[in-house]
Design a protein around this motif. Structure first.
Motif, PDB file in Angstrom:
ATOM      1  N   GLU A  36     -17.923  43.897   6.535  1.00  0.00           N
ATOM      2  CA  GLU A  36     -16.981  42.863   6.970  1.00  0.00           C
ATOM      3  C   GLU A  36     -17.660  41.879   7.909  1.00  0.00           C
ATOM      4  O   GLU A  36     -17.458  40.662   7.811  1.00  0.00           O
ATOM      5  CB  GLU A  36     -15.785  43.529   7.664  1.00  0.00           C
ATOM      6  CG  GLU A  36     -14.672  42.576   8.056  1.00  0.00           C
ATOM      7  CD  GLU A  36     -13.906  42.029   6.865  1.00  0.00           C
ATOM      8  OE1 GLU A  36     -13.196  41.034   7.050  1.00  0.00           O
ATOM      9  OE2 GLU A  36     -14.047  42.587   5.758  1.00  0.00           O
TER      10      GLU A  36
ATOM     11  N   TYR B  64     -20.041  39.645   5.862  1.00  0.00           N
ATOM     12  CA  TYR B  64     -19.381  38.639   5.038  1.00  0.00           C
ATOM     13  C   TYR B  64     -18.812  37.485   5.861  1.00  0.00           C
ATOM     14  O   TYR B  64     -18.254  36.544   5.292  1.00  0.00           O
ATOM     15  CB  TYR B  64     -18.274  39.290   4.206  1.00  0.00           C
ATOM     16  CG  TYR B  64     -18.786  40.232   3.141  1.00  0.00           C
ATOM     17  CD1 TYR B  64     -20.081  40.122   2.648  1.00  0.00           C
ATOM     18  CD2 TYR B  64     -17.982  41.253   2.624  1.00  0.00           C
ATOM     19  CE1 TYR B  64     -20.561  40.988   1.684  1.00  0.00           C
ATOM     20  CE2 TYR B  64     -18.454  42.116   1.653  1.00  0.00           C
ATOM     21  CZ  TYR B  64     -19.750  41.981   1.198  1.00  0.00           C
ATOM     22  OH  TYR B  64     -20.224  42.850   0.231  1.00  0.00           O
TER      23      TYR B  64
ATOM     24  N   CYS C 174     -22.812  35.993   1.762  1.00  0.00           N
ATOM     25  CA  CYS C 174     -21.879  35.990   0.626  1.00  0.00           C
ATOM     26  C   CYS C 174     -22.533  35.381  -0.610  1.00  0.00           C
ATOM     27  O   CYS C 174     -22.364  35.891  -1.723  1.00  0.00           O
ATOM     28  CB  CYS C 174     -20.614  35.217   0.998  1.00  0.00           C
ATOM     29  SG  CYS C 174     -19.622  36.003   2.290  1.00  0.00           S
TER      30      CYS C 174
ATOM     31  N   TYR D  21     -23.365  37.334  -4.052  1.00  0.00           N
ATOM     32  CA  TYR D  21     -22.833  36.800  -5.309  1.00  0.00           C
ATOM     33  C   TYR D  21     -23.947  36.620  -6.342  1.00  0.00           C
ATOM     34  O   TYR D  21     -23.777  36.945  -7.514  1.00  0.00           O
ATOM     35  CB  TYR D  21     -22.137  35.465  -5.041  1.00  0.00           C
ATOM     36  CG  TYR D  21     -21.667  34.772  -6.293  1.00  0.00           C
ATOM     37  CD1 TYR D  21     -20.520  35.203  -6.957  1.00  0.00           C
ATOM     38  CD2 TYR D  21     -22.374  33.695  -6.825  1.00  0.00           C
ATOM     39  CE1 TYR D  21     -20.089  34.584  -8.116  1.00  0.00           C
ATOM     40  CE2 TYR D  21     -21.956  33.068  -7.988  1.00  0.00           C
ATOM     41  CZ  TYR D  21     -20.813  33.512  -8.626  1.00  0.00           C
ATOM     42  OH  TYR D  21     -20.405  32.902  -9.781  1.00  0.00           O
TER      43      TYR D  21
ATOM     44  N   VAL E 196     -16.193  43.510  -2.096  1.00  0.00           N
ATOM     45  CA  VAL E 196     -16.016  42.116  -2.523  1.00  0.00           C
ATOM     46  C   VAL E 196     -14.571  41.880  -2.913  1.00  0.00           C
ATOM     47  O   VAL E 196     -14.004  40.830  -2.607  1.00  0.00           O
ATOM     48  CB  VAL E 196     -16.958  41.787  -3.694  1.00  0.00           C
ATOM     49  CG1 VAL E 196     -16.626  40.431  -4.307  1.00  0.00           C
ATOM     50  CG2 VAL E 196     -18.402  41.804  -3.217  1.00  0.00           C
TER      51      VAL E 196
ATOM     52  N   SER F 247     -11.697  40.037  -1.172  1.00  0.00           N
ATOM     53  CA  SER F 247     -11.619  40.248   0.274  1.00  0.00           C
ATOM     54  C   SER F 247     -11.475  38.894   0.974  1.00  0.00           C
ATOM     55  O   SER F 247     -12.233  37.961   0.667  1.00  0.00           O
ATOM     56  CB  SER F 247     -12.876  40.966   0.762  1.00  0.00           C
ATOM     57  OG  SER F 247     -13.027  40.850   2.152  1.00  0.00           O
TER      58      SER F 247
ATOM     59  N   THR G  72     -12.316  37.710   3.864  1.00  0.00           N
ATOM     60  CA  THR G  72     -13.522  37.231   4.544  1.00  0.00           C
ATOM     61  C   THR G  72     -14.560  36.778   3.542  1.00  0.00           C
ATOM     62  O   THR G  72     -15.173  35.714   3.685  1.00  0.00           O
ATOM     63  CB  THR G  72     -14.105  38.352   5.431  1.00  0.00           C
ATOM     64  OG1 THR G  72     -13.101  38.825   6.323  1.00  0.00           O
ATOM     65  CG2 THR G  72     -15.289  37.840   6.234  1.00  0.00           C
ATOM     66  N   PHE G  73     -14.777  37.568   2.483  1.00  0.00           N
ATOM     67  CA  PHE G  73     -15.752  37.200   1.466  1.00  0.00           C
ATOM     68  C   PHE G  73     -15.324  35.926   0.754  1.00  0.00           C
ATOM     69  O   PHE G  73     -16.144  35.032   0.498  1.00  0.00           O
ATOM     70  CB  PHE G  73     -15.914  38.347   0.469  1.00  0.00           C
ATOM     71  CG  PHE G  73     -16.955  38.095  -0.586  1.00  0.00           C
ATOM     72  CD1 PHE G  73     -18.284  38.406  -0.350  1.00  0.00           C
ATOM     73  CD2 PHE G  73     -16.614  37.538  -1.818  1.00  0.00           C
ATOM     74  CE1 PHE G  73     -19.260  38.170  -1.316  1.00  0.00           C
ATOM     75  CE2 PHE G  73     -17.575  37.297  -2.785  1.00  0.00           C
ATOM     76  CZ  PHE G  73     -18.896  37.611  -2.525  1.00  0.00           C
ATOM     77  N   LYS G  74     -14.040  35.820   0.404  1.00  0.00           N
ATOM     78  CA  LYS G  74     -13.550  34.644  -0.302  1.00  0.00           C
ATOM     79  C   LYS G  74     -13.743  33.382   0.537  1.00  0.00           C
ATOM     80  O   LYS G  74     -14.252  32.362   0.036  1.00  0.00           O
ATOM     81  CB  LYS G  74     -12.061  34.815  -0.631  1.00  0.00           C
ATOM     82  CG  LYS G  74     -11.448  33.595  -1.303  1.00  0.00           C
ATOM     83  CD  LYS G  74      -9.931  33.642  -1.299  1.00  0.00           C
ATOM     84  CE  LYS G  74      -9.427  34.687  -2.260  1.00  0.00           C
ATOM     85  NZ  LYS G  74      -7.933  34.601  -2.418  1.00  0.00           N
TER      86      LYS G  74
ATOM     87  N   LEU H 214     -17.585  32.570   0.867  1.00  0.00           N
ATOM     88  CA  LEU H 214     -18.211  32.185  -0.396  1.00  0.00           C
ATOM     89  C   LEU H 214     -17.800  30.754  -0.755  1.00  0.00           C
ATOM     90  O   LEU H 214     -18.614  29.979  -1.285  1.00  0.00           O
ATOM     91  CB  LEU H 214     -17.821  33.151  -1.508  1.00  0.00           C
ATOM     92  CG  LEU H 214     -18.458  32.868  -2.873  1.00  0.00           C
ATOM     93  CD1 LEU H 214     -19.979  32.944  -2.786  1.00  0.00           C
ATOM     94  CD2 LEU H 214     -17.947  33.859  -3.934  1.00  0.00           C
TER      95      LEU H 214
END
Length: 475
Positions: free
Chosen positions: A40, A43, A49, A53, A103, A119, A121-123, A126
């Motif tokens: 977490e 990310y 990220c 990816y 992810v 997720s 945070t990831f979204k 990214l």
């Protein structure tokens, strides 16, 4: 019937073989072992990220990009329908990968359906990496022109020399510069070297031999993973170091970056990278540094077109003849030491080394942990341009390749399996029932009808045990 849990006579041998081989993790293998709170925090940085990816399987990248701008969970059945049923195994695999990397996660839909959603945070990060925006990275390029600017050729030479110092130390060849005690500790921690029992000096291990025959990018990545395992012991922040490493992989070769705004821990980390040849810095307090080619795309194992160092380029130096002679046109002590790992050296001239591949030299390399495929791969990777002629179907003589593999097969006559021993059956009928069940499920390793003894695969022990209990109650 007695279930002998200790009847795993081949378990120790199998475990020994597994631990003796070099385990090279990719980015996924490394990150999935990190706790969720660490992922977490990672990310929270767009560079990480984006790197994650890029390393995802192609199908996983398709899933991520299709739900990146969807604000509610997508039903799992819908996601599964995006691919053909013939690729169900690939779908299950990428689902597992995305889940283990945090992810995406499961989310509830109206009506009780379960769906996938990225997720948060990831979204968020990214999107920043792909669309732009966000905070400025710690690596700032807002600098005055460097009066001592370095070009790409200088950086390539510098990084090659620094990294070869580590390899020279491992093979014990003569070199002008040594390596720091810190680098030696990393080699020992990675089990690439060990302390000699007599004088306590570091000597190369089985894994170290395998490490030497890896390509340059794989060597650096494996070495850095071992370093990252020790950062917390040094009082450094793992997330901070990983973030900087990912940012470094997206830098521009030949461009200088400022150290302004870096924490004390990052400055220490920078000096370690400087020693390994990943960055160049004229002085510790210069205020700027240059990333080298070793640091670029370091995590991108899928990028086969990444720029190579000169010694890793197709311009090789090795000629192998059908009479098993090897001619290496080099004056590098390191390259000579690597050739000597699996050949018997015969002559050495200022720019040429002549050796011969023999059964004894190959068996010695095999005892050191080097495989036949690694030897053949190394010879192919560094083959002389004359051996890469277009009219030749095979780079190396087939007789030499086949003989090296045959010499390896001489040592691999036994195959080890982990198993559980079942014995002391009360009747032949009981033995036959359990034997047929194990055989029909493909988990039977060995059996003896006269002694009513059988061995099943260790992983299937619980299932076989449940079946036997159910059968015993029924009878």
């Amino acid at each position: 019937m007695a279930d002998n849990g200790i009847g795993t006579s081949k378990l120790d041998n199998s475990t020994f073989i597994t631990q003796s081989n070099l385990e090279c993790k990719n980015l996924y293998d490394y990150l999935k072992t990190r706790p969720p709170n660490t992922l977490e925090r990672l990310y929270n940085h767009p560079a990480i990220c984006l790197a994650v990816y890029r390393e995802l399987p192609e199908l996983a990248r398709q899933y991520v990009i299709r739900i990146l701008f969807v604000e509610q969970p997508v039903p799992q059945a819908v996601v599964a329908s995006w691919g053909s049923q013939s690729f169900a195994r690939e779908h299950n695999y990428v689902t597992k990968v995305l889940t283990e990397l945090n992810v995406w996660m499961e989310g509830s839909l109206p009506g009780g359906l379960i769906g996938w959603i990225l997720s948060p945070t990831f979204k968020r990060n990214l999107k920043i990496a792909l669309l732009g925006g966000g905070k400025q990275w710690s690596m700032s390029s807002a600098l005055e022109p460097d009066k001592n600017a370095r070009d790409v050729s200088f950086l390539d030479t510098y990084s090659s020399e620094r990294w070869e110092c580590v390899l020279h130390y491992m093979v014990g060849s003569q070199q002008q510069e040594g390596i720091s005690a810190d680098a030696v500790r990393i080699l020992l921690h990675a089990k690439l070297m060990k302390r000699d029992e007599e004088d306590g000096s570091p000597v190369i291990t089985r894994q170290g031999f395998q490490f030497l025959l890896l390509d340059r990018q794989a060597q650096v990545w494996h070495f850095l993973l071992q370093y990252l395992d020790t950062v917390e012991q040094r009082g450094l922040d793992l997330v901070e170091c990983l973030t900087f490493l990912f940012q470094l992989s997206f830098s521009t070769l030949g461009k200088d970056y400022s150290t302004e705004g870096m924490s004390a821990g990052l400055l220490i980390f920078l000096q370690h990278l400087r020693e390994f040849g990943l960055v160049y810095q004229r002085k510790r307090k210069a205020g700027r540094f240059y990333p080298t080619r070793l640091a670029l795309n370091i995590t991108n194992s899928q990028n086969k077109n990444a720029p190579l160092l000169e010694e890793d380029s197709p311009k090789g130096y090795i000629i192998v003849e059908t009479n098993y002679r090897v001619y290496a046109y080099t004056d590098s002590n390191l390259q000579v030491a690597l050739i000597a790992l699996f050949t018997e050296l015969m002559y050495r001239f200022p720019n040429l080394v002549v050796g011969i591949i023999t059964r004894d030299s190959i068996r010695q390399a095999l005892r050191g942990g080097i495989t036949a495929d690694q030897i053949i791969g190394y010879l192919k990777q560094h083959a002389h341009p004359q051996m890469l002629a277009a009219d030749q179907k095979q780079t190396l003589p087939p007789t030499v390749v086949d003989q090296i593999k045959l010499w390896e097969l001489e040592r691999n006559r036994l195959t080890y399996h982990e198993g559980v021993l079942y014995s002391q059956f009360l009747s032949q009928a009981d033995f036959n029932v359990l034997k047929e069940y194990a055989q029909s499920n493909g988990v039977l390793i060995w059996c003896n009808k006269e002694k009513r003894t059988l061995v099943v695969n260790k992983n299937a022990h619980d299932e076989v045990k449940k079946f036997w209990k159910k059968y015993s109650k029924g009878s």
